[in-house]
Design a protein around this motif. Sequence first.
Motif, PDB file in Angstrom:
ATOM      1  N   UNK A  41       0.280  16.328  -2.184  1.00 49.82           N
ATOM      2  CA  UNK A  41      -0.470  15.748  -3.290  1.00 49.82           C
ATOM      3  C   UNK A  41       0.279  14.511  -3.775  1.00 49.82           C
ATOM      4  N   UNK A  42      -0.413  13.377  -3.793  1.00 57.39           N
ATOM      5  CA  UNK A  42       0.215  12.131  -4.242  1.00 57.39           C
ATOM      6  C   UNK A  42      -0.243  11.830  -5.659  1.00 57.39           C
ATOM      7  N   UNK A  43       0.723  11.638  -6.565  1.00 58.67           N
ATOM      8  CA  UNK A  43       0.391  11.358  -7.969  1.00 58.67           C
ATOM      9  C   UNK A  43       1.091  10.080  -8.412  1.00 58.67           C
ATOM     10  N   UNK A  44       0.415   9.349  -9.271  1.00 55.50           N
ATOM     11  CA  UNK A  44       0.939   8.101  -9.821  1.00 55.50           C
ATOM     12  C   UNK A  44       1.245   8.340 -11.291  1.00 55.50           C
ATOM     13  N   UNK A  45       2.503   8.168 -11.679  1.00 60.10           N
ATOM     14  CA  UNK A  45       2.904   8.449 -13.061  1.00 60.10           C
ATOM     15  C   UNK A  45       3.414   7.196 -13.760  1.00 60.10           C
ATOM     16  N   UNK A  46       3.252   7.195 -15.086  1.00 61.39           N
ATOM     17  CA  UNK A  46       3.816   6.117 -15.901  1.00 61.39           C
ATOM     18  C   UNK A  46       5.261   6.472 -16.250  1.00 61.39           C
ATOM     19  N   UNK A  47       6.009   5.472 -16.680  1.00 53.27           N
ATOM     20  CA  UNK A  47       7.416   5.699 -16.993  1.00 53.27           C
ATOM     21  C   UNK A  47       7.581   6.720 -18.119  1.00 53.27           C
ATOM     22  N   UNK A  48       6.588   6.800 -18.994  1.00 47.76           N
ATOM     23  CA  UNK A  48       6.662   7.753 -20.112  1.00 47.76           C
ATOM     24  C   UNK A  48       6.498   9.196 -19.638  1.00 47.76           C
ATOM     25  N   UNK A  56       5.682  -1.717   0.648  1.00 45.15           N
ATOM     26  CA  UNK A  56       4.414  -1.869   1.350  1.00 45.15           C
ATOM     27  C   UNK A  56       3.753  -0.516   1.535  1.00 45.15           C
ATOM     28  N   UNK A  57       2.451  -0.515   1.802  1.00 47.39           N
ATOM     29  CA  UNK A  57       1.734   0.744   1.998  1.00 47.39           C
ATOM     30  C   UNK A  57       2.273   1.514   3.195  1.00 47.39           C
ATOM     31  N   UNK A  58       2.613   0.800   4.267  1.00 42.33           N
ATOM     32  CA  UNK A  58       3.139   1.470   5.461  1.00 42.33           C
ATOM     33  C   UNK A  58       4.457   2.175   5.130  1.00 42.33           C
ATOM     34  N   UNK A  59       5.307   1.504   4.345  1.00 40.47           N
ATOM     35  CA  UNK A  59       6.582   2.110   3.948  1.00 40.47           C
ATOM     36  C   UNK A  59       6.354   3.350   3.098  1.00 40.47           C
ATOM     37  N   UNK A  92       6.314   6.086  -9.196  1.00 45.96           N
ATOM     38  CA  UNK A  92       6.404   5.322 -10.443  1.00 45.96           C
ATOM     39  C   UNK A  92       6.191   3.853 -10.090  1.00 45.96           C
ATOM     40  N   UNK A  93       5.284   3.187 -10.797  1.00 46.00           N
ATOM     41  CA  UNK A  93       4.984   1.794 -10.452  1.00 46.00           C
ATOM     42  C   UNK A  93       4.612   1.003 -11.694  1.00 46.00           C
ATOM     43  N   UNK A  94       5.033  -0.278 -11.714  1.00 42.50           N
ATOM     44  CA  UNK A  94       4.624  -1.208 -12.768  1.00 42.50           C
ATOM     45  C   UNK A  94       3.513  -2.069 -12.182  1.00 42.50           C
ATOM     46  N   UNK A  95       2.284  -1.672 -12.419  1.00 42.62           N
ATOM     47  CA  UNK A  95       1.159  -2.343 -11.761  1.00 42.62           C
ATOM     48  C   UNK A  95       0.703  -3.543 -12.583  1.00 42.62           C
ATOM     49  N   UNK A  96       1.337  -4.681 -12.314  1.00 45.51           N
ATOM     50  CA  UNK A  96       1.068  -5.891 -13.088  1.00 45.51           C
ATOM     51  C   UNK A  96       0.075  -6.817 -12.399  1.00 45.51           C
ATOM     52  N   UNK A  97      -0.325  -6.510 -11.155  1.00 45.09           N
ATOM     53  CA  UNK A  97      -1.275  -7.372 -10.444  1.00 45.09           C
ATOM     54  C   UNK A  97      -2.416  -6.526  -9.877  1.00 45.09           C
ATOM     55  N   UNK A  98      -3.525  -7.200  -9.579  1.00 42.85           N
ATOM     56  CA  UNK A  98      -4.664  -6.504  -8.966  1.00 42.85           C
ATOM     57  C   UNK A  98      -4.276  -5.922  -7.614  1.00 42.85           C
ATOM     58  N   UNK A  99      -3.457  -6.678  -6.852  1.00 40.71           N
ATOM     59  CA  UNK A  99      -3.048  -6.198  -5.534  1.00 40.71           C
ATOM     60  C   UNK A  99      -2.243  -4.905  -5.649  1.00 40.71           C
ATOM     61  N   UNK A 100      -1.313  -4.862  -6.625  1.00 37.98           N
ATOM     62  CA  UNK A 100      -0.509  -3.652  -6.828  1.00 37.98           C
ATOM     63  C   UNK A 100      -1.404  -2.474  -7.187  1.00 37.98           C
ATOM     64  N   UNK A 101      -2.390  -2.709  -8.044  1.00 37.02           N
ATOM     65  CA  UNK A 101      -3.334  -1.643  -8.411  1.00 37.02           C
ATOM     66  C   UNK A 101      -4.087  -1.127  -7.191  1.00 37.02           C
ATOM     67  N   UNK A 102      -4.552  -2.046  -6.353  1.00 38.04           N
ATOM     68  CA  UNK A 102      -5.300  -1.654  -5.157  1.00 38.04           C
ATOM     69  C   UNK A 102      -4.426  -0.853  -4.198  1.00 38.04           C
ATOM     70  N   UNK A 103      -3.172  -1.301  -4.023  1.00 41.86           N
ATOM     71  CA  UNK A 103      -2.283  -0.606  -3.083  1.00 41.86           C
ATOM     72  C   UNK A 103      -1.936   0.787  -3.582  1.00 41.86           C
ATOM     73  N   UNK A 104      -1.663   0.921  -4.878  1.00 42.37           N
ATOM     74  CA  UNK A 104      -1.312   2.231  -5.418  1.00 42.37           C
ATOM     75  C   UNK A 104      -2.504   3.196  -5.364  1.00 42.37           C
ATOM     76  N   UNK A 105      -3.701   2.667  -5.600  1.00 41.89           N
ATOM     77  CA  UNK A 105      -4.891   3.514  -5.508  1.00 41.89           C
ATOM     78  C   UNK A 105      -5.116   3.950  -4.054  1.00 41.89           C
ATOM     79  N   UNK A 106      -4.834   3.047  -3.111  1.00 43.65           N
ATOM     80  CA  UNK A 106      -5.006   3.381  -1.688  1.00 43.65           C
ATOM     81  C   UNK A 106      -4.037   4.480  -1.274  1.00 43.65           C
ATOM     82  N   UNK A 107      -2.764   4.377  -1.651  1.00 44.77           N
ATOM     83  CA  UNK A 107      -1.781   5.385  -1.230  1.00 44.77           C
ATOM     84  C   UNK A 107      -2.059   6.719  -1.931  1.00 44.77           C
ATOM     85  N   UNK A 108      -2.628   6.667  -3.129  1.00 47.78           N
ATOM     86  CA  UNK A 108      -2.929   7.907  -3.864  1.00 47.78           C
ATOM     87  C   UNK A 108      -4.088   8.666  -3.222  1.00 47.78           C
TER      88      UNK A 108
END
Length: 702
Positions: free
Chosen positions: A461-468, A576-579, A599-615
């Motif tokens: 299960x892949x989860x994306x969490x905020x620093x908090x 990267x997504x492959x990594x 844990x990710x600081x998603x400050x760009x649209x690309x970062x958001x897209x990549x994190x959603x893809x890996x999730x």
Amino acid sequence: MSNSQNKSNNTTALNQPVSKVKFVGGVTVGHLKKLGIETVGDLLVHFPHRYLDLSRMRKIGELKGGESATIIGEVREVKSRRSKRGMSVVNVSIFDGTGYITGTWFNQPFITKRLKEGMQVTFSGKISYKYRQLQIDNPFYDILSENSAEPIHSGRIIPIHPATQNLTTNTLRRIIKNALDEYGEVPEPLPADLRKRNDLLPKSIALKEIHFPTSRGALVKARARFIFEELFLMQLGLAARKKHIKTQTKGIAHRRDGDLIRRFYEALPFELTADQKKVIDEIQTDMEKPIPMNRLLQGEVGSGKTMVALAALLTSVQSGYQAAMMAPTEVLANQHYLKLKDMLANLGVQTALLTGTLSRKERERLIQSVRDGDIDIIIGTHAIIQDAVDFKRLGVAVIDEQHRFGVQQRITLKEKGYFPDILIMSATPIPRTLSLTLYGDLDVSIIKELPGGRKVGEHIKTVLLKDTQRDKAYEKIRSEVGAGRQAYIVCPLIEESDKLEVKAVTEEADRLKNEIFPDLNVGLIHGKLKSAEKEETMRQFNAGELDILISTTVIEVGIDIPNATVMLVEDADRFGLAQLHQLRGRIGRGGHKSYCILFASMTTDEANQRMEAIRTVNDGFLLAEADLKIRGEGQIFGTRQSGLPDLKLAKLTRDIEILSTARKEAFTIVDADPTLATKQNLPLRHEVKAKFGNSLDWLFQA
């Protein structure tokens, strides 16, 4: 003068320095060089990166606040001032006969040197209505002409060429027009029948239309011509390379059946998957032939590529030859060695590990054993390809995680024997479009099935969490360790400084060990540890003596600890997504429910897209396609590193159909004329040489 003489003269003209073009002086030559333009030919293929269709421009009098638009007008006023906060503010007003609009730039005082009264310009951006006038903040602008006396005709499509600060698009447009007028009749490399089949414009016409299109339809056809040509010439070089290897190079005919392979199968404590058996059959069929194998093996994380590679290594040993396996890191080379050593010893096969951290005496003794033929299989890092390492009879070379090596390193390993078979492995799934280009000269095998009937990522299960939510992540690690499991915590690589990387990961390890998990056994591994320290840390983690392993990406591939069920990745948006997929693949190997925490600081649209893809995506092949769409092919595999020519117009994500057609055409031509020696194909041979440089020397000597 004959046609062939004309072609020769035209080719020579294209190789002339760009200073031969009218109105290109010494200063301009320097500016053009910064754009990679040194010859007349370079200038002619400096294609526009976008166009302005003036027939679709909006009139200023029609505009309303809140909409986005592109307008064209004459600069009427340029003003500069300082705001109350000390910022420089530049206001440029333009007029198009129906009204005025003002472009406003903040802290960009150089705009006053660029835009002058009387110029014809375009402004693009979001329209606002302030202080009773239409405005655009920080508009994108283009200078179309430097004097309003030069008219811009309605309906015209204006090319916008990539430019520099000292060389405007307007100046470039004039220079390219001069070059086309004098040198635009260029040699045609594509055969007439091929152009007819694929409805392609002649090159000279396409050049004029791509720079100065007479209509939208003509522009589309011109771009299609050059996209096809780019992909076709690339495939032609790959096809020629593949044909040469298969028909002109004598290799080793290995024996696929024998006592060693039989005992290998009997010794396996598990049943090979159907995919593994199929791929081993493909590899051994290649190895039986008296021509060198050049095969790419792709496989999902945990799909058992190492066992397939071992079958190839043993096929070589069984045939009386040596074998080599090269990995990009010491950790991975050591993992391969430890995994295979006992099994190979039981089969009577002599194995050795060669890395850069061996003592001088150990290294010299090992190299001599390889030279004498006493070592059957050598596993190691790039230390294998050093000049001092000579094989007595190298029969097959396996290159793991190929994208971590440059082309020259792979060629050097190949040259350690007399045309040995080559098996390139990748645990990073490569999208079909990239495999047809980066590895178009290789045969490809794919393993998708996982051992034991498992499905990719089914236990993860892949989860994306905020620093908090960090406490939540640490609680999950503690609960898994309490259940007898283990965890990885990965810190990102700091490429700018090895010292910073070591300092950062060491400080994080100290914090976690002393403040968060003082009651647990925590280990640390990073790239700058001595080989013996790395080996000992991995041994402890493998033996269950460590609960948590804190690491940089040295554990990205090859690490197989079935008891590990948590992977926590810090700053995941820097990977990267492959990594990330590779890191995630270190868990879920023992059938236990596992958790990948990002844990990710998603400050760009690309970062958001990549994190959603890996999730949401577990399949590595689907993830690779998603990565290609998000980031583009240039950022995933550099064409310079791959030894392939750059693509100016073609986009692999968009032009897959053209790529497939171009590939078929290229392979058909090479099948009939392997060295492109016929009169019809000689122009193609010239183009391929220009594209591929020295990597096809044998072709140009034929």
